[in-house]
Design an enzyme around this catalytic site. Structure first.
Site, short mmCIF file in Angstrom:
data_model
loop_
_atom_site.label_atom_id
_atom_site.label_comp_id
_atom_site.label_asym_id
_atom_site.label_seq_id
_atom_site.Cartn_x
_atom_site.Cartn_y
_atom_site.Cartn_z
CE1 TYR A 39 -9.05 -8.16 -6.72
CE2 TYR A 39 -10.32 -8.28 -8.75
CZ TYR A 39 -10.23 -7.96 -7.41
OH TYR A 39 -11.33 -7.44 -6.76
N1 LIG Z 1 -13.13 -2.31 -7.36
C1 LIG Z 1 -14.16 -3.07 -7.69
O1 LIG Z 1 -14.96 -2.78 -8.60
C2 LIG Z 1 -14.39 -4.35 -6.92
C3 LIG Z 1 -15.43 -5.16 -7.30
C4 LIG Z 1 -15.72 -6.31 -6.54
C5 LIG Z 1 -14.94 -6.60 -5.42
N2 LIG Z 1 -13.90 -5.79 -5.07
C6 LIG Z 1 -13.17 -6.14 -3.85
O2 LIG Z 1 -13.81 -5.48 -2.77
C7 LIG Z 1 -12.91 -5.38 -1.67
C8 LIG Z 1 -13.12 -4.08 -0.93
O3 LIG Z 1 -13.18 -2.98 -1.83
P1 LIG Z 1 -12.89 -1.50 -1.29
O4 LIG Z 1 -13.29 -0.57 -2.35
O5 LIG Z 1 -13.41 -1.35 0.09
O6 LIG Z 1 -11.28 -1.59 -1.23
P2 LIG Z 1 -10.23 -0.50 -0.70
O7 LIG Z 1 -10.87 0.84 -0.57
O8 LIG Z 1 -9.01 -0.65 -1.53
O9 LIG Z 1 -9.93 -1.00 0.80
C9 LIG Z 1 -9.09 -2.06 1.05
C10 LIG Z 1 -8.54 -1.90 2.45
O10 LIG Z 1 -7.66 -3.00 2.72
C11 LIG Z 1 -6.56 -2.51 3.45
N3 LIG Z 1 -5.38 -3.33 3.33
C12 LIG Z 1 -4.62 -3.52 2.23
N4 LIG Z 1 -3.56 -4.29 2.54
C13 LIG Z 1 -3.66 -4.58 3.87
C14 LIG Z 1 -2.85 -5.31 4.77
N5 LIG Z 1 -1.71 -5.90 4.39
N6 LIG Z 1 -3.25 -5.41 6.05
C15 LIG Z 1 -4.39 -4.81 6.47
N7 LIG Z 1 -5.19 -4.07 5.66
C16 LIG Z 1 -4.82 -3.96 4.37
C17 LIG Z 1 -6.32 -1.14 2.80
O11 LIG Z 1 -5.47 -0.38 3.60
P3 LIG Z 1 -4.25 0.49 2.95
O12 LIG Z 1 -4.84 1.84 2.69
O13 LIG Z 1 -3.20 0.45 4.01
O14 LIG Z 1 -3.82 -0.19 1.69
C18 LIG Z 1 -7.72 -0.62 2.66
O15 LIG Z 1 -8.13 0.02 3.84
C19 LIG Z 1 -11.51 -5.56 -2.24
O16 LIG Z 1 -10.99 -6.77 -1.74
C20 LIG Z 1 -11.74 -5.67 -3.74
O17 LIG Z 1 -10.88 -6.63 -4.30
C21 LIG Z 1 -13.62 -4.67 -5.79
#
Ligand SMILES: NC(=O)c1ccc[n+]([C@@H]2O[C@H](COP(=O)([O-])OP(=O)(O)OC[C@H]3O[C@@H](n4cnc5c(N)ncnc54)[C@H](OP(=O)(O)O)[C@@H]3O)[C@@H](O)[C@H]2O)c1
Length: 223
Positions: A129
């Site tokens: 990742y």
């Molecule tokens: N978790 C952490 O602590 C952390 C820290 C720093 C950065 N981040 C990054 O921050 C970003 C956003 O976080 P978040 O909490 O908003 O993530 P999230 O809630 O998992 O939202 C990700 C979105 O991307 C969509 N998606 C996934 N695959 C897709 C595809 N093939 N085509 C179109 N849409 C797709 C998902 O839809 P589905 O429901 O269909 O899957 C979901 O709506 C992520 O990229 C993550 O890596 C996370």
């Protein structure tokens, strides 16, 4: 402003869509499943079906056409290394290429803080990742788009405080999804804030002031 959001139904995405539509922006939110269309519509944005894996660069460009900015906050969310590579990695590359073809220069990417996970034992999936995210950042930086990369600390769902720390290099910490969305909302409307990678955590500075501070302290960013 017409904004196209990829990941619009996600944790950051739906918060951002709500803020953007409240200020009068026209937002198109891309989604994969029917349930997500309802989530996006509830924010005031217009749902549009799309998939970073299934769609070609041409498909994505056709969807982006006519927008002023793209926000990419999609991610595989721990569904496996292949998915991470296809969505966070290749998906970002396809979206960046499509933005160029569609003539949409402004492109905001939600990436990850490089110090993430240092406090726990790592796994191959997490290492993959982090590698994929870095490669995606490098791809976007190599384009001629007006990109902005935001690297938030560990994301939390508690209500936002509106207070953050943002900078080119800051200490690692948590940050609330509400505050990441608020930061992107303001940043999108400050076009001078471009071609820079910013780290973002919770802090003591109101979001709008934090953005002005970054602009003031940079010798390369012009108002
Ligand atoms: N978790 C952490 O602590 C952390 C820290 C720093 C950065 N981040 C990054 O921050 C970003 C956003 O976080 P978040 O909490 O908003 O993530 P999230 O809630 O998992 O939202 C990700 C979105 O991307 C969509 N998606 C996934 N695959 C897709 C595809 N093939 N085509 C179109 N849409 C797709 C998902 O839809 P589905 O429901 O269909 O899957 C979901 O709506 C992520 O990229 C993550 O890596 C996370």
């Amino acid at each position: 402003m017409k904004v196209f959001q990829i990941g619009a139904a996600g944790g950051i995405g739906r918060r951002l869509a709500t803020l953007l539509t409240a200020r009068g922006d026209e937002v198109t939110g891309m989604h994969r499943g029917p349930a997500q269309a309802e989530v996006i519509a509830a924010t005031g944005a217009i749902p549009l079906h799309g998939d970073l894996i299934a769609d070609s660069v041409d498909d994505l460009a056709a969807k982006f056409h006519g927008h002023d900015a793209i926000v990419f906050s999609a991610g595989a969310h721990g569904t496996g290394m292949d998915q991470t590579s296809l969505i966070d990695g290749r998906g970002l590359e396809k979206a960046a290429d499509a933005a160029r073809f569609a003539g949409v220069a402004r492109f905001v990417l939600v990436s990850v803080f490089p110090d993430a996970g240092r406090d726990r034992e790592t796994t191959p999936g997490f290492e993959n990742y982090m590698r994929v995210k870095k490669t995606a950042d490098a791809y976007l930086v190599g384009t001629d788009l007006d990109w902005l990369i935001i690297r938030p600390g560990t994301l939390r769902d508690e209500p936002g405080s509106g207070l953050v720390t943002a900078g080119l290099a800051i200490e690692y910490g948590d940050v609330r999804r509400d505050d990441v969305a608020a930061f992107i909302d303001v940043a999108l409307h400050r076009p001078a804030l471009n071609r820079v990678i910013l780290e973002l955590t919770e802090g003591h500075t109101p979001v709008a002031d934090a953005i002005e501070l970054v602009l003031e302290r940079s010798t390369t960013l012009r108002r």
